[in-house]
Design a protein around this motif. Structure first.
Motif, PDB file in Angstrom:
ATOM      1  N   PHE A 191       0.855  -1.175   0.000  1.00 30.51           N
ATOM      2  CA  PHE A 191       0.000   0.000   0.000  1.00 30.51           C
ATOM      3  C   PHE A 191       0.897   1.232   0.000  1.00 30.51           C
ATOM      4  O   PHE A 191       1.901   1.279   0.714  1.00 30.51           O
ATOM      5  CB  PHE A 191      -0.909   0.009   1.226  1.00 30.51           C
ATOM      6  CG  PHE A 191      -1.851  -1.157   1.288  1.00 30.51           C
ATOM      7  CD1 PHE A 191      -3.128  -1.086   0.746  1.00 30.51           C
ATOM      8  CD2 PHE A 191      -1.453  -2.352   1.884  1.00 30.51           C
ATOM      9  CE1 PHE A 191      -3.993  -2.168   0.801  1.00 30.51           C
ATOM     10  CE2 PHE A 191      -2.311  -3.437   1.952  1.00 30.51           C
ATOM     11  CZ  PHE A 191      -3.590  -3.348   1.405  1.00 30.51           C
ATOM     12  N   ALA A 192       0.522   2.225  -0.763  1.00 30.98           N
ATOM     13  CA  ALA A 192       1.346   3.425  -0.873  1.00 30.98           C
ATOM     14  C   ALA A 192       1.456   4.175   0.443  1.00 30.98           C
ATOM     15  O   ALA A 192       2.414   4.912   0.662  1.00 30.98           O
ATOM     16  CB  ALA A 192       0.786   4.343  -1.957  1.00 30.98           C
ATOM     17  N   SER A 193       0.471   4.003   1.308  1.00 31.26           N
ATOM     18  CA  SER A 193       0.490   4.691   2.603  1.00 31.26           C
ATOM     19  C   SER A 193      -0.183   3.827   3.655  1.00 31.26           C
ATOM     20  O   SER A 193      -0.957   2.918   3.332  1.00 31.26           O
ATOM     21  CB  SER A 193      -0.242   6.031   2.506  1.00 31.26           C
ATOM     22  OG  SER A 193      -1.637   5.819   2.293  1.00 31.26           O
ATOM     23  N   LEU A 194       0.086   4.143   4.907  1.00 29.58           N
ATOM     24  CA  LEU A 194      -0.576   3.443   6.004  1.00 29.58           C
ATOM     25  C   LEU A 194      -2.070   3.737   5.978  1.00 29.58           C
ATOM     26  O   LEU A 194      -2.879   2.842   6.234  1.00 29.58           O
ATOM     27  CB  LEU A 194       0.016   3.888   7.337  1.00 29.58           C
ATOM     28  CG  LEU A 194      -0.599   3.228   8.582  1.00 29.58           C
ATOM     29  CD1 LEU A 194      -0.229   1.750   8.648  1.00 29.58           C
ATOM     30  CD2 LEU A 194      -0.130   3.935   9.858  1.00 29.58           C
ATOM     31  N   ALA A 195      -2.440   4.970   5.657  1.00 25.78           N
ATOM     32  CA  ALA A 195      -3.858   5.339   5.605  1.00 25.78           C
ATOM     33  C   ALA A 195      -4.616   4.494   4.580  1.00 25.78           C
ATOM     34  O   ALA A 195      -5.757   4.094   4.811  1.00 25.78           O
ATOM     35  CB  ALA A 195      -3.997   6.825   5.266  1.00 25.78           C
ATOM     36  N   ALA A 197      -3.814   1.463   3.705  1.00 22.94           N
ATOM     37  CA  ALA A 197      -3.872   0.084   4.197  1.00 22.94           C
ATOM     38  C   ALA A 197      -4.841  -0.087   5.360  1.00 22.94           C
ATOM     39  O   ALA A 197      -5.356  -1.185   5.593  1.00 22.94           O
ATOM     40  CB  ALA A 197      -2.476  -0.362   4.640  1.00 22.94           C
ATOM     41  N   ALA A 198      -5.083   0.990   6.114  1.00 26.35           N
ATOM     42  CA  ALA A 198      -5.815   0.899   7.377  1.00 26.35           C
ATOM     43  C   ALA A 198      -7.149   0.162   7.299  1.00 26.35           C
ATOM     44  O   ALA A 198      -7.401  -0.743   8.115  1.00 26.35           O
ATOM     45  CB  ALA A 198      -6.012   2.294   7.968  1.00 26.35           C
ATOM     46  N   PRO A 199      -8.049   0.488   6.357  1.00 35.23           N
ATOM     47  CA  PRO A 199      -9.326  -0.234   6.347  1.00 35.23           C
ATOM     48  C   PRO A 199      -9.178  -1.722   6.063  1.00 35.23           C
ATOM     49  O   PRO A 199      -9.937  -2.540   6.585  1.00 35.23           O
ATOM     50  CB  PRO A 199     -10.116   0.472   5.234  1.00 35.23           C
ATOM     51  CG  PRO A 199      -9.113   1.198   4.422  1.00 35.23           C
ATOM     52  CD  PRO A 199      -8.017   1.567   5.350  1.00 35.23           C
TER      53      PRO A 199
END
Length: 208
Positions: A191-195, A197-199
């Motif tokens: 994922f490009a960012s943690l945000a 990936a979060a869901p």
């Protein structure tokens, strides 16, 4: 027996944006020994501090080397400028308290200090550099976290940003997702960012 999903997070570069802090501290540490900061930092990214010292200053007292690094890093915890990645606080707050842990090459007291300053929730378990005899990319840190959580490796999802962490999670027989920056070779998903990936992390953690 009902299978449950657990989430094991790396810290620096994954949940906490502290890369520049680490780079600055290692450059300052290297300067005290007359070494090239970039070269030392490159080694430090791949090894635990005691292993870094053995590589770059094999004739120096490792306890003195570690004491200096601790001094620099503890000062950064108190005064450094850093923060959590977008979505980190909401993600961690949304996970069952007994189903996630931090697995870091840093030290627990420092992680706790940074989490307190940034308002991130802390888990019940932190596996740090002092807890293991082998650091990433060895599977030991992640296997220890799984054991302490009462989890099977196959039921663990590892969230990492660095090649050594990805290799560590894979060697432990776990599912590994990489976040932030470029895609890490070998990770099951990136994922490009943690945000971003979060869901997906929350969805997996909620599955029986």
């Amino acid at each position: 027996m009902i299978s449950r999903n657990f989430v094991l997070f790396d810290v620096d570069g994954t949940l906490m944006d502290a890369v520049e802090n680490q780079r600055r501290m290692w450059h300052e540490w290297a300067g005290r020994y007359g070494l090239d900061g970039d070269e030392v930092y490159g080694v430090a990214l791949r090894t635990r501090p005691v292993e870094t010292f053995a590589t770059v200053v094999p004739d120096e007292d490792p306890d003195e080397c570690l004491a200096l690094l601790h001094e620099l890093e503890d000062e950064d915890v108190r005064t450094g400028s850093y923060g959590a990645f977008e979505g980190a606080a909401e993600l961690l707050a949304g996970l069952p308290e007994d189903r996630w842990a931090l697995v870091t090459s840093n030290y627990e007291h420092r992680v706790r200090g940074r989490f307190e300053r940034t308002g991130l929730p802390l888990p019940g378990l932190i596996v740090d550099a002092a807890a293991v005899t082998e650091g990433k990319p060895s599977p030991v840190p992640y296997l220890m976290a799984a054991e302490k959580l009462g989890a099977e490796p196959a039921d663990c999802l590892v969230i990492e940003d660095a090649p050594s962490g990805v290799r560590s999670g894979l060697a432990a027989g776990m599912t590994v997702w990489s976040v932030n920056g470029t895609s890490e070779v070998g990770a099951h998903r990136h994922f490009a960012s943690l945000a971003e990936a979060a869901p997906h992390i929350l969805e997996r953690a909620s599955m029986a």
